[in-house]
Write a protein that holds these residues in place. Structure first.
Motif, short mmCIF file in Angstrom:
data_model
loop_
_atom_site.label_atom_id
_atom_site.label_comp_id
_atom_site.label_asym_id
_atom_site.label_seq_id
_atom_site.Cartn_x
_atom_site.Cartn_y
_atom_site.Cartn_z
N ASP A 172 18.45 -0.52 47.62
CA ASP A 172 17.14 0.13 47.55
C ASP A 172 16.93 1.24 48.58
N GLY A 173 18.02 1.94 48.93
CA GLY A 173 17.87 3.04 49.87
C GLY A 173 19.12 3.24 50.71
N VAL A 174 18.95 4.01 51.79
CA VAL A 174 20.06 4.28 52.71
C VAL A 174 19.94 3.36 53.91
N TYR A 175 21.04 2.69 54.26
CA TYR A 175 21.06 1.74 55.37
C TYR A 175 22.04 2.21 56.46
N THR A 176 21.89 1.63 57.63
CA THR A 176 22.80 1.95 58.74
C THR A 176 24.22 1.49 58.43
N ALA A 177 24.34 0.46 57.58
CA ALA A 177 25.65 -0.04 57.14
C ALA A 177 25.44 -0.63 55.75
N ASP A 178 26.51 -1.10 55.14
CA ASP A 178 26.39 -1.70 53.80
C ASP A 178 25.60 -3.00 53.91
N PRO A 179 24.38 -3.05 53.32
CA PRO A 179 23.55 -4.26 53.47
C PRO A 179 24.14 -5.50 52.81
N VAL A 180 25.02 -5.28 51.85
CA VAL A 180 25.67 -6.42 51.19
C VAL A 180 26.65 -7.11 52.15
N LYS A 181 27.34 -6.28 52.95
CA LYS A 181 28.34 -6.82 53.89
C LYS A 181 27.76 -7.12 55.26
N ASP A 182 26.71 -6.40 55.65
CA ASP A 182 26.12 -6.54 56.99
C ASP A 182 24.62 -6.84 56.90
N PRO A 183 24.25 -8.12 57.07
CA PRO A 183 22.83 -8.50 56.94
C PRO A 183 21.92 -7.89 58.02
N THR A 184 22.53 -7.34 59.09
CA THR A 184 21.71 -6.73 60.16
C THR A 184 21.46 -5.24 59.90
N ALA A 185 21.98 -4.72 58.79
CA ALA A 185 21.81 -3.29 58.48
C ALA A 185 20.33 -2.95 58.32
N LYS A 186 19.94 -1.82 58.90
CA LYS A 186 18.54 -1.38 58.84
C LYS A 186 18.40 -0.26 57.80
N LYS A 187 17.28 -0.30 57.09
CA LYS A 187 17.02 0.71 56.06
C LYS A 187 16.24 1.88 56.65
N PHE A 188 16.60 3.08 56.22
CA PHE A 188 15.84 4.28 56.59
C PHE A 188 14.82 4.58 55.49
N ASP A 189 13.58 4.87 55.88
CA ASP A 189 12.60 5.35 54.89
C ASP A 189 12.81 6.84 54.64
N GLU A 190 13.23 7.52 55.72
CA GLU A 190 13.49 8.96 55.64
C GLU A 190 14.62 9.28 56.61
N ILE A 191 15.48 10.20 56.22
CA ILE A 191 16.59 10.60 57.11
C ILE A 191 16.94 12.05 56.82
N SER A 192 17.42 12.75 57.84
CA SER A 192 17.77 14.16 57.65
C SER A 192 19.19 14.30 57.10
N TYR A 193 19.46 15.44 56.47
CA TYR A 193 20.81 15.72 55.97
C TYR A 193 21.84 15.62 57.09
N ILE A 194 21.48 16.21 58.24
CA ILE A 194 22.41 16.24 59.39
C ILE A 194 22.77 14.83 59.83
N ASP A 195 21.76 13.95 59.89
CA ASP A 195 22.04 12.56 60.31
C ASP A 195 22.94 11.83 59.31
N VAL A 196 22.74 12.11 58.04
CA VAL A 196 23.60 11.51 57.01
C VAL A 196 25.05 11.92 57.25
N LEU A 197 25.25 13.21 57.57
CA LEU A 197 26.61 13.71 57.81
C LEU A 197 27.18 13.17 59.12
N LYS A 198 26.35 13.18 60.19
CA LYS A 198 26.82 12.71 61.50
C LYS A 198 27.18 11.23 61.49
N LYS A 199 26.35 10.44 60.83
CA LYS A 199 26.57 8.99 60.81
C LYS A 199 27.56 8.59 59.71
#
Length: 245
Positions: A172-199
């Motif tokens: 249901d969105g973009v997470y800091t890690a794969d939420p299926v594999k990592d239950p501690t992954a945090k969801k972003f409500d909004e994120i910049s293009y640059i951050d998507v590329l950097k991370k």
């Protein structure tokens, strides 16, 4: 379906490019096309066409063939990618059939010429179809090997003047890690293009993200399996994660 007066003016996005993975069509199967899942997708698309949204679709081919995986196993990359493009045509025709069965006028435009099956991609003709209320499905990626269907989605969205790319996924969105594999992954409500590329977040490939960033085209990543999500996005409700400048 008759529109209510003023209903068109409530739309946040009038023209959308919907990006679907090939895997989205296989449902719970491990391979191929699940007719029930395709029918569900068609009905979700109909909901936004009925309220006046102009819809273009780019679909992947991973449920049938993945060029990158084949090339890793020794197949020559260009040939593998062309095979992947043909897989997207199969998916496009399956989706077209489902859409037409529920009364939507649909055109498939292929980046590789195959006149018996689909129109050849012509930008102005695609725009004209959209203006007439037809759903346009772009098949065969960009027509070039080494480019993904994510890049094709960004390119076609720019060419037709789409207001947004809606990327349907299993989460249901973009997470800091794969939420299926990592239950501690945090969801972003909004994120910049640059951050998507950097991370190095796996939203779309870097070429697609860069194209969207250069042209300031927002991407909404959402769960395609949840009913009404696409409709909620186009009327401006908060769904999934928005990637923008």
């Amino acid at each position: 379906m008759k529109q209510e007066p003023g209903q068109r003016h409530k739309l946040k996005y009038k023209r959308v490019l919907l990006k679907l993975s090939g895997e989205a069509l296989m449902g719970d199967k491990g391979y191929g096309i699940d007719p029930t899942t395709v029918e569900y997708m068609a009905n979700e698309i109909k909901k936004i066409v009925d309220i006046g949204v102009e819809v273009a679709i780019v679909i992947g081919g991973g449920n049938i063939f993945r060029g990158v995986e084949a090339s890793v196993k020794g197949m020559e990359r260009a040939s593998a990618d062309y095979m992947g493009m043909l897989a997207t045509v199969i998916n496009a025709l399956a989706l077209q059939n489902a859409l037409e069965r529920i009364g939507l006028q649909t055109r498939v435009q292929s980046a590789i010429e195959m006149r018996e099956l689909a129109e050849t991609y012509i930008r102005r003709r695609a725009i004209r179809h959209l203006e007439k209320g037809r759903v346009v499905i772009f098949a065969a990626g960009t027509g070039n090997p080494y480019f993904t269907t994510d890049t094709a989605a960004a390119l076609r969205a720019m060419e037709i003047g789409a207001n947004v790319i809606c990327k349907g996924t299993k989460v249901d969105g973009v997470y800091t890690a794969d939420p299926v594999k990592d239950p501690t992954a945090k969801k972003f409500d909004e994120i910049s293009y640059i951050d998507v590329l950097k991370k190095n977040l796996k939203v779309m490939d870097s070429t697609a993200i860069t194209l969207c960033m250069d042209n300031n085209l927002p991407i909404v990543v959402f769960n395609i399996k949840k009913a009404d999500n696409i409709k909620n996005i186009v009327v401006g409700k908060k769904v999934g994660t928005i990637v923008k400048g």
